[in-house]
Scaffold this active site. Sequence first.
Site, PDB file in Angstrom:
ATOM      1  N   GLU A   1      -3.333  -7.572  11.620  1.00  0.00           N
ATOM      2  CA  GLU A   1      -3.342  -8.217  10.428  1.00  0.00           C
ATOM      3  C   GLU A   1      -1.859  -8.553   9.970  1.00  0.00           C
ATOM      4  O   GLU A   1      -1.180  -7.227   9.698  1.00  0.00           O
ATOM      5  CB  GLU A   1      -4.239  -7.181   9.370  1.00  0.00           C
ATOM      6  CG  GLU A   1      -4.089  -7.800   8.226  1.00  0.00           C
ATOM      7  CD  GLU A   1      -5.015  -6.773   7.146  1.00  0.00           C
ATOM      8  OE1 GLU A   1      -5.377  -5.698   7.656  1.00  0.00           O
ATOM      9  OE2 GLU A   1      -4.770  -6.932   6.093  1.00  0.00           O
TER      10      GLU A   1
ATOM     11  N   ASP B   1      -5.534  -3.177   8.455  1.00  0.00           N
ATOM     12  CA  ASP B   1      -5.271  -2.099   7.615  1.00  0.00           C
ATOM     13  C   ASP B   1      -6.377  -1.435   7.280  1.00  0.00           C
ATOM     14  O   ASP B   1      -7.444  -1.816   7.261  1.00  0.00           O
ATOM     15  CB  ASP B   1      -4.779  -2.787   6.251  1.00  0.00           C
ATOM     16  CG  ASP B   1      -3.147  -3.222   6.309  1.00  0.00           C
ATOM     17  OD1 ASP B   1      -2.433  -2.771   7.327  1.00  0.00           O
ATOM     18  OD2 ASP B   1      -2.795  -4.012   5.443  1.00  0.00           O
TER      19      ASP B   1
ATOM     20  N   ASP C   1      -7.929  -0.536   4.579  1.00  0.00           N
ATOM     21  CA  ASP C   1      -8.409  -0.718   3.194  1.00  0.00           C
ATOM     22  C   ASP C   1      -9.448  -2.027   3.622  1.00  0.00           C
ATOM     23  O   ASP C   1      -9.784  -2.509   4.415  1.00  0.00           O
ATOM     24  CB  ASP C   1      -7.045  -1.171   2.456  1.00  0.00           C
ATOM     25  CG  ASP C   1      -6.692  -2.570   2.743  1.00  0.00           C
ATOM     26  OD1 ASP C   1      -7.191  -3.302   3.658  1.00  0.00           O
ATOM     27  OD2 ASP C   1      -5.437  -2.942   2.363  1.00  0.00           O
TER      28      ASP C   1
ATOM     29  N   ASP D   1      -9.341  -5.229   2.432  1.00  0.00           N
ATOM     30  CA  ASP D   1      -8.964  -6.466   2.761  1.00  0.00           C
ATOM     31  C   ASP D   1      -8.970  -6.411   4.360  1.00  0.00           C
ATOM     32  O   ASP D   1      -9.462  -7.132   5.272  1.00  0.00           O
ATOM     33  CB  ASP D   1      -7.667  -6.830   2.571  1.00  0.00           C
ATOM     34  CG  ASP D   1      -7.653  -7.774   1.431  1.00  0.00           C
ATOM     35  OD1 ASP D   1      -8.918  -7.865   0.969  1.00  0.00           O
ATOM     36  OD2 ASP D   1      -6.807  -7.866   0.383  1.00  0.00           O
TER      37      ASP D   1
END
Length: 664
Positions: A452, A530, A532, A534
Amino acid sequence: MRFLEQFDYYIMNTEQEFVKKGQEEEYSASNIQVLEGLEAVRKRPAMYIGDIGEKGLHHLVYEVVDNSIDEALAGYCDDIRVTINEDNSISVRDNGRGIPTDFHEKEGKSALEVVLTVLHAGGKFDKGSYKVSGGLHGVGVSCVNALSTLLVAEIHRGGKIYKQTYSKGCPTSQVEILGDCDDRGTTITFKPDSDIFTLTTEYKYSILSNRLRELAFLNKGIRLTITDMRDKDEQGNPRSETFFSQDGLKEFVKYLDATRGEPITDSIIYLDTESKGVPVEVAMQYNNSFSENVHSYVNNINTIEGGTHLTGFRRALTRTLKKYADESGLLAKLKFEISGDDFREGLTAVVSVKVAEPQFEGQTKTKLGNDEVAAAVDQAMSSALTNYLEENPKDARAIVQKVILAATARHAARSAREAVQRKTPLSGAGLPGKLADCSSRDRSIAEIFFVEGDSAGGTAKQGRDRNFQAIMPLRGKILNVEKALEHKMWDNEEIKNMFIALGVKIGTEEDSKALNLEGLRYDKIIIMTDADVDGAHIATLMLTFFFRKMKELIENGHIYIATPPLYLVKKGNNERYCWTEQERDTITAEMGKGVHIQRYKGLGEMNAKQLWETTMNPETRILRQVTIENAAEADHIFSMLMGDDVAPRREFIESNAHYANIDA
Ligand code: 0RA
């Protein structure tokens, strides 16, 4: 990442790579032992239940439930209750006839003991009725007994309550009479042996509830309840769900379609019959989406690799619809051939057959081989579908138009696809500029990380072992293939680059969706995002892409998810990475005063060395392999998470929020 971790239990079962020590030992001719009975099960559990990880652990429950399902299919039981007890033992209770407890002179033990200690003895007394359910391994409840430190059988039968206990397959008590009762049924409680299940003995509610839901759809009229005593609300009520289906596969298709596009017909095409001695149940409906969503089962087992029942279904579908379309004149102005695929675009269907002596073939033994079943399903399908088309001309026209649309779109997508696929590394057109390839061309060791963002991509490039690790950064969110028409996909830069980098092709002359893995350039394809929300979303988009367009990559075990740590706990030179809050707290306590805790929000917060050590180095990283545990559930979840409808997506995320721990 927590969120993703939890929700992929719903989608797929991800497993860490593991090898149980001692399992891999070689047996030389001299020390080959003839292992008998339950001792053999304990010596080589994986041979009987598949593996000794999470999958095998849950398999024990399915074995016991299968016995109750058999009792229900024989017409003696309609209520099955599975309870996860506080100590991670499992109780399965049914209201069937109760396992007989009377003494067998010939066997020298009670019928109950025979069922619980002799391999494959489950339905032994029931001549005449064949065992139709039965897990993939179909080894029976005696296996569960062998692999449990404690098993308690409680039988309500003939007005009496009987109880017997076992440990590791051996009786530790006589059959005792506890008292009187006026109901009947069997309750089996077992506690898996942690000496066997060394990786985990913790049951996952979601895995069991998904299987019970599936069983309810597949066996209409049976009530299946799951209760988790480990998870209680403020009032002390345990988490619990009951699954019951009056209309069987019809409801299954509705469930699968609830999150998909709009149905294009008024009703679901449904048949439940016996054809050439084979019980056949099929439900199907077309919707305005573009993917095929056909699931097949034999004796309640999901036949992921398909087989003769699916062949019969497809053959009848194509032939019957083609005949109708030809006769109706709707194809007159079409300038190109319609392919088999076109008849299944936007189709959601479930095919379920019961076969007395199933032959399972294929890599994962989930492909039905019995030839006679193809003709049986073909015949049942043709006649039901022919009737339906005649009786529902409006629906029939809508279906044919959908098929024509699919053929037209396939035609348009083809030139776009061919343009991309001409540019393969082999043709000399070169790899995408963004790919930092590895130097080795040995596919069996090569890995590619889809990372990412450009910045984390840069760190990964510095940190990697360039001999066998390739890095390809992906910018932003990749295209949601769930919602896009195929030719759109071939216009998308990121997707094009992924195909070219992987060396995989889609579509042949005969089959526009066939996947050609011959050119695959990497053994491991690793999604690294990541930790998180997203990141979880991007990982989901990628999984959707692989699931919808390159399912074989998942089936063949090529897809992995990298697991970056969530925390760095540090005191002086002592640095420890942590993947869970629990680990963080334990280590913080261990280190004592003066610790510094760093929360990693993104891959970009790690330097190249840290990223290598924690997430990329094969010696130390945690890779989660993506497998399709429950294809129907995966389909349902993917179309829900990726589809147009916001409400069910929000509902899903909210109802899983207590696991999700999303700190934005
Ligand atoms: C053999 C014979 C009979 C019942 C069962 C097995 C039986 C096994 C299990 C396992 C879980 N639940 C079960 N319920 C029943 C009945 C024979 C008879 O009553 O005639």
